[in-house]
Design a protein around this motif. Sequence first.
Motif, PDB file in Angstrom:
ATOM      1  N   LEU A 125      49.304  61.374 171.045  1.00  0.00           N
ATOM      2  CA  LEU A 125      49.655  61.600 169.652  1.00  0.00           C
ATOM      3  C   LEU A 125      48.613  61.061 168.666  1.00  0.00           C
ATOM      4  O   LEU A 125      48.316  61.710 167.658  1.00  0.00           O
ATOM      5  CB  LEU A 125      51.024  60.977 169.364  1.00  0.00           C
ATOM      6  CG  LEU A 125      52.171  61.509 170.245  1.00  0.00           C
ATOM      7  CD1 LEU A 125      53.480  60.856 169.868  1.00  0.00           C
ATOM      8  CD2 LEU A 125      52.265  63.025 170.150  1.00  0.00           C
ATOM      9  N   LEU A 126      48.051  59.894 168.935  1.00  0.00           N
ATOM     10  CA  LEU A 126      47.045  59.347 168.012  1.00  0.00           C
ATOM     11  C   LEU A 126      45.836  60.251 167.852  1.00  0.00           C
ATOM     12  O   LEU A 126      45.321  60.417 166.722  1.00  0.00           O
ATOM     13  CB  LEU A 126      46.615  57.947 168.461  1.00  0.00           C
ATOM     14  CG  LEU A 126      47.550  56.789 168.115  1.00  0.00           C
ATOM     15  CD1 LEU A 126      46.951  55.472 168.574  1.00  0.00           C
ATOM     16  CD2 LEU A 126      47.835  56.756 166.624  1.00  0.00           C
ATOM     17  N   PRO A 127      45.309  60.863 168.942  1.00  0.00           N
ATOM     18  CA  PRO A 127      44.166  61.767 168.745  1.00  0.00           C
ATOM     19  C   PRO A 127      44.462  62.963 167.846  1.00  0.00           C
ATOM     20  O   PRO A 127      43.533  63.566 167.299  1.00  0.00           O
ATOM     21  CB  PRO A 127      43.839  62.217 170.175  1.00  0.00           C
ATOM     22  CG  PRO A 127      44.316  61.111 171.039  1.00  0.00           C
ATOM     23  CD  PRO A 127      45.558  60.615 170.369  1.00  0.00           C
ATOM     24  N   LEU A 128      45.744  63.333 167.703  1.00  0.00           N
ATOM     25  CA  LEU A 128      46.068  64.420 166.786  1.00  0.00           C
ATOM     26  C   LEU A 128      45.636  64.103 165.363  1.00  0.00           C
ATOM     27  O   LEU A 128      45.197  64.984 164.609  1.00  0.00           O
ATOM     28  CB  LEU A 128      47.573  64.700 166.817  1.00  0.00           C
ATOM     29  CG  LEU A 128      48.133  65.377 168.067  1.00  0.00           C
ATOM     30  CD1 LEU A 128      49.647  65.485 167.962  1.00  0.00           C
ATOM     31  CD2 LEU A 128      47.505  66.746 168.255  1.00  0.00           C
ATOM     32  N   ALA A 129      45.744  62.835 165.003  1.00  0.00           N
ATOM     33  CA  ALA A 129      45.415  62.440 163.632  1.00  0.00           C
ATOM     34  C   ALA A 129      43.975  61.963 163.474  1.00  0.00           C
ATOM     35  O   ALA A 129      43.393  62.113 162.394  1.00  0.00           O
ATOM     36  CB  ALA A 129      46.376  61.344 163.165  1.00  0.00           C
ATOM     37  N   PHE A 130      43.387  61.397 164.525  1.00  0.00           N
ATOM     38  CA  PHE A 130      42.097  60.730 164.363  1.00  0.00           C
ATOM     39  C   PHE A 130      40.969  61.344 165.170  1.00  0.00           C
ATOM     40  O   PHE A 130      39.821  60.897 165.034  1.00  0.00           O
ATOM     41  CB  PHE A 130      42.235  59.246 164.741  1.00  0.00           C
ATOM     42  CG  PHE A 130      43.226  58.496 163.902  1.00  0.00           C
ATOM     43  CD1 PHE A 130      42.901  58.108 162.606  1.00  0.00           C
ATOM     44  CD2 PHE A 130      44.487  58.194 164.383  1.00  0.00           C
ATOM     45  CE1 PHE A 130      43.813  57.423 161.823  1.00  0.00           C
ATOM     46  CE2 PHE A 130      45.409  57.502 163.606  1.00  0.00           C
ATOM     47  CZ  PHE A 130      45.069  57.116 162.319  1.00  0.00           C
ATOM     48  N   ALA A 131      41.245  62.302 166.038  1.00  0.00           N
ATOM     49  CA  ALA A 131      40.165  62.932 166.805  1.00  0.00           C
ATOM     50  C   ALA A 131      39.298  63.787 165.886  1.00  0.00           C
ATOM     51  O   ALA A 131      39.771  64.274 164.845  1.00  0.00           O
ATOM     52  CB  ALA A 131      40.753  63.783 167.928  1.00  0.00           C
ATOM     53  N   PRO A 132      38.022  63.990 166.211  1.00  0.00           N
ATOM     54  CA  PRO A 132      37.141  64.790 165.345  1.00  0.00           C
ATOM     55  C   PRO A 132      37.620  66.218 165.145  1.00  0.00           C
ATOM     56  O   PRO A 132      37.431  66.794 164.081  1.00  0.00           O
ATOM     57  CB  PRO A 132      35.792  64.758 166.094  1.00  0.00           C
ATOM     58  CG  PRO A 132      35.860  63.547 166.956  1.00  0.00           C
ATOM     59  CD  PRO A 132      37.292  63.390 167.341  1.00  0.00           C
ATOM     60  N   LYS A 133      38.252  66.805 166.172  1.00  0.00           N
ATOM     61  CA  LYS A 133      38.717  68.180 166.087  1.00  0.00           C
ATOM     62  C   LYS A 133      40.209  68.221 166.348  1.00  0.00           C
ATOM     63  O   LYS A 133      40.689  67.687 167.346  1.00  0.00           O
ATOM     64  CB  LYS A 133      37.974  69.053 167.109  1.00  0.00           C
ATOM     65  CG  LYS A 133      38.354  70.520 167.056  1.00  0.00           C
ATOM     66  CD  LYS A 133      37.558  71.310 168.084  1.00  0.00           C
ATOM     67  CE  LYS A 133      37.970  72.784 168.086  1.00  0.00           C
ATOM     68  NZ  LYS A 133      37.219  73.569 169.094  1.00  0.00           N
ATOM     69  N   PHE A 134      40.952  68.853 165.460  1.00  0.00           N
ATOM     70  CA  PHE A 134      42.404  68.926 165.606  1.00  0.00           C
ATOM     71  C   PHE A 134      42.758  70.007 166.618  1.00  0.00           C
ATOM     72  O   PHE A 134      42.281  71.144 166.544  1.00  0.00           O
ATOM     73  CB  PHE A 134      43.067  69.240 164.268  1.00  0.00           C
ATOM     74  CG  PHE A 134      44.571  69.375 164.356  1.00  0.00           C
ATOM     75  CD1 PHE A 134      45.377  68.249 164.381  1.00  0.00           C
ATOM     76  CD2 PHE A 134      45.163  70.631 164.436  1.00  0.00           C
ATOM     77  CE1 PHE A 134      46.761  68.367 164.468  1.00  0.00           C
ATOM     78  CE2 PHE A 134      46.537  70.759 164.521  1.00  0.00           C
ATOM     79  CZ  PHE A 134      47.335  69.617 164.535  1.00  0.00           C
ATOM     80  N   ALA A 135      43.600  69.652 167.569  1.00  0.00           N
ATOM     81  CA  ALA A 135      44.112  70.606 168.557  1.00  0.00           C
ATOM     82  C   ALA A 135      45.513  70.164 168.945  1.00  0.00           C
ATOM     83  O   ALA A 135      45.731  69.002 169.286  1.00  0.00           O
ATOM     84  CB  ALA A 135      43.194  70.663 169.791  1.00  0.00           C
ATOM     85  N   PHE A 136      46.448  71.094 168.890  1.00  0.00           N
ATOM     86  CA  PHE A 136      47.855  70.750 169.145  1.00  0.00           C
ATOM     87  C   PHE A 136      48.463  71.717 170.146  1.00  0.00           C
ATOM     88  O   PHE A 136      48.183  72.923 170.127  1.00  0.00           O
ATOM     89  CB  PHE A 136      48.667  70.797 167.853  1.00  0.00           C
ATOM     90  CG  PHE A 136      50.141  70.545 168.069  1.00  0.00           C
ATOM     91  CD1 PHE A 136      50.622  69.263 168.255  1.00  0.00           C
ATOM     92  CD2 PHE A 136      51.034  71.613 168.113  1.00  0.00           C
ATOM     93  CE1 PHE A 136      51.973  69.029 168.477  1.00  0.00           C
ATOM     94  CE2 PHE A 136      52.386  71.393 168.327  1.00  0.00           C
ATOM     95  CZ  PHE A 136      52.854  70.093 168.504  1.00  0.00           C
ATOM     96  N   GLN A 137      49.292  71.162 171.041  1.00  0.00           N
ATOM     97  CA  GLN A 137      50.130  71.931 171.940  1.00  0.00           C
ATOM     98  C   GLN A 137      51.492  71.253 172.034  1.00  0.00           C
ATOM     99  O   GLN A 137      51.595  70.028 171.874  1.00  0.00           O
ATOM    100  CB  GLN A 137      49.509  72.042 173.336  1.00  0.00           C
ATOM    101  CG  GLN A 137      48.293  72.939 173.418  1.00  0.00           C
ATOM    102  CD  GLN A 137      47.761  73.043 174.828  1.00  0.00           C
ATOM    103  OE1 GLN A 137      48.276  72.415 175.746  1.00  0.00           O
ATOM    104  NE2 GLN A 137      46.711  73.837 175.006  1.00  0.00           N
ATOM    105  N   ALA A 138      52.513  72.059 172.319  1.00  0.00           N
ATOM    106  CA  ALA A 138      53.857  71.485 172.449  1.00  0.00           C
ATOM    107  C   ALA A 138      53.929  70.512 173.621  1.00  0.00           C
ATOM    108  O   ALA A 138      54.767  69.602 173.635  1.00  0.00           O
ATOM    109  CB  ALA A 138      54.883  72.600 172.626  1.00  0.00           C
ATOM    110  N   SER A 139      53.039  70.683 174.611  1.00  0.00           N
ATOM    111  CA  SER A 139      53.052  69.795 175.772  1.00  0.00           C
ATOM    112  C   SER A 139      52.641  68.373 175.432  1.00  0.00           C
ATOM    113  O   SER A 139      52.746  67.483 176.279  1.00  0.00           O
ATOM    114  CB  SER A 139      52.112  70.342 176.856  1.00  0.00           C
ATOM    115  OG  SER A 139      50.781  70.426 176.368  1.00  0.00           O
ATOM    116  N   LEU A 140      52.183  68.133 174.219  1.00  0.00           N
ATOM    117  CA  LEU A 140      51.862  66.775 173.793  1.00  0.00           C
ATOM    118  C   LEU A 140      53.109  65.984 173.394  1.00  0.00           C
ATOM    119  O   LEU A 140      53.056  64.759 173.305  1.00  0.00           O
ATOM    120  CB  LEU A 140      50.883  66.799 172.618  1.00  0.00           C
ATOM    121  CG  LEU A 140      49.486  67.374 172.889  1.00  0.00           C
ATOM    122  CD1 LEU A 140      48.687  67.433 171.599  1.00  0.00           C
ATOM    123  CD2 LEU A 140      48.758  66.552 173.929  1.00  0.00           C
TER     124      LEU A 140
END
Length: 499
Positions: free
Chosen positions: A132-147
């Motif tokens: 969950l933290l990389p969703l907000a702070f990673a250089p590139k946003f990438a989301f999946q429901a499996s997170l």
Amino acid sequence: MIEIALLSAGTLLLLALAFTGVSVVALLTYSFPGRIFQGLFLGTACVSVLSTILTGRILNLGDSGLEVIEGSTLIGKLLLLVLAGVAFSVCVAWWLWRLGNKHPPLRYTSEGLVDINRLTWYFIIFYVAFSLLPLAFAPKFAFQASLVYPLFVWLALLLAIRTTAVDPVLVIRQALSLIVLSSLIAAIVKPSLVLQPGYASLIPGFNLRLWGVTSHANSLGAVSGILLVLQFIEKPRHFLLHHSLTFCVLVALLLTQSKSSIAGAFLGLAVLFIWRIWFGSKLDGKRPKRVLLGTIALLFLGATALGVVWLAINDPSLWYAVERRLDPRAVGLLSTFSNRLQIWEFAFWRGMESPLFGQGLSMWDLQTRLSIGMTSAVSAHNMFLQTFSRAGLFGLVTLLFLLAAMIRFAAQAATFSSGGSVALLAMFFARSVTESSLQPTGILGAEFFTFMALLVFSSDRAMLARKAIVLKTTISQAERFKERDKSEQICRANVVSKT
């Protein structure tokens, strides 16, 4: 207007069905807490098996090598959605217990619950840092429901294990047995689903490889290896059933032809066998333990030498075979040692570009894999580098805290399990060198079941060991009090007789 009305009515109907399902499952959990862990974990194993079967997968040998033809995954996704809903309902039931101050029968003592709670929090923090933290702070946003939804499954299992009336290790063995036996049955009923043709086998004249009802042969190998070691750790009462299942598991492990899994199972059995000789067996005084261990070591070296000679006879170009890929038709060149070094180096330096929070889900997306020319590289093939590249230092530190807690549990359960927890721990860390053996966002893969086997066995047997120590201490204190009262009565009788 009619389409909008129908869409709204369908949405309301789905919401009503979802609310009803959550309420029913929460009520069942609230009423029968002792069976929830067994039902949820076996349900996860069933969804894993059915998801592979219902896709209608075909393993075919084409002109360019192995071709994996996948069918529709819609039914599998629906089953996964139902599983996530059940897990969410279990969490809701646990929240209702807390609100109603109802305390269901617990498997562990109050001190043991403190450690289980600590382990649960360690895992939740690791999950948040990894997914969950990389969703907000990673250089590139990438989301999946499996997170998101796997968190409810993990949390529900970690909560349900406290109240289970069934031995959780038995439940683990039941789930792993379901996967292995389903794979062997599928190999007879529908070979194209589970057998890879044209494999460059180490077994002369045998060119098939068993994938089973898992995503890959290495996955089935990991499950079979863990189950094989569990069969030797604790033997059930049914002699024939135990040995029949052990034979089936051994056959499945060999048919997967997974070198890492076979080596891991051998390592686990070796650790278990040596531990029980050194600490648990009563040996004859004429044959010291060190002499017996030396004999075992010589036998091991002899078996290794014979294996090397057999390989040399079977394949004269042995040293070339060592250099070539271990799985030539599955993942390209990624399974050679030199290419593993390349992917480890890439994972490290890519993680260093965002050292605190990692690259997130985009670390191994298709664009990244195409940029490095490794389209099949879906992970770092190393648990620590995988965590660092995806979640940075925050994820790596939380992983180390989680592993420290598990090592502590394994150490506490070592004597009680006669080295079983140490054997499973050795297998886990050995596999972590070349594979990402902990993937919290995947609850249907082999990593989930093998990690749960280690976590449940170590924590449960550590708590039972502590409970046994407390019981033994209580009994010894009661015996001392009884002896003291008896001596006081004798003294009083002597005084009375003298007077």
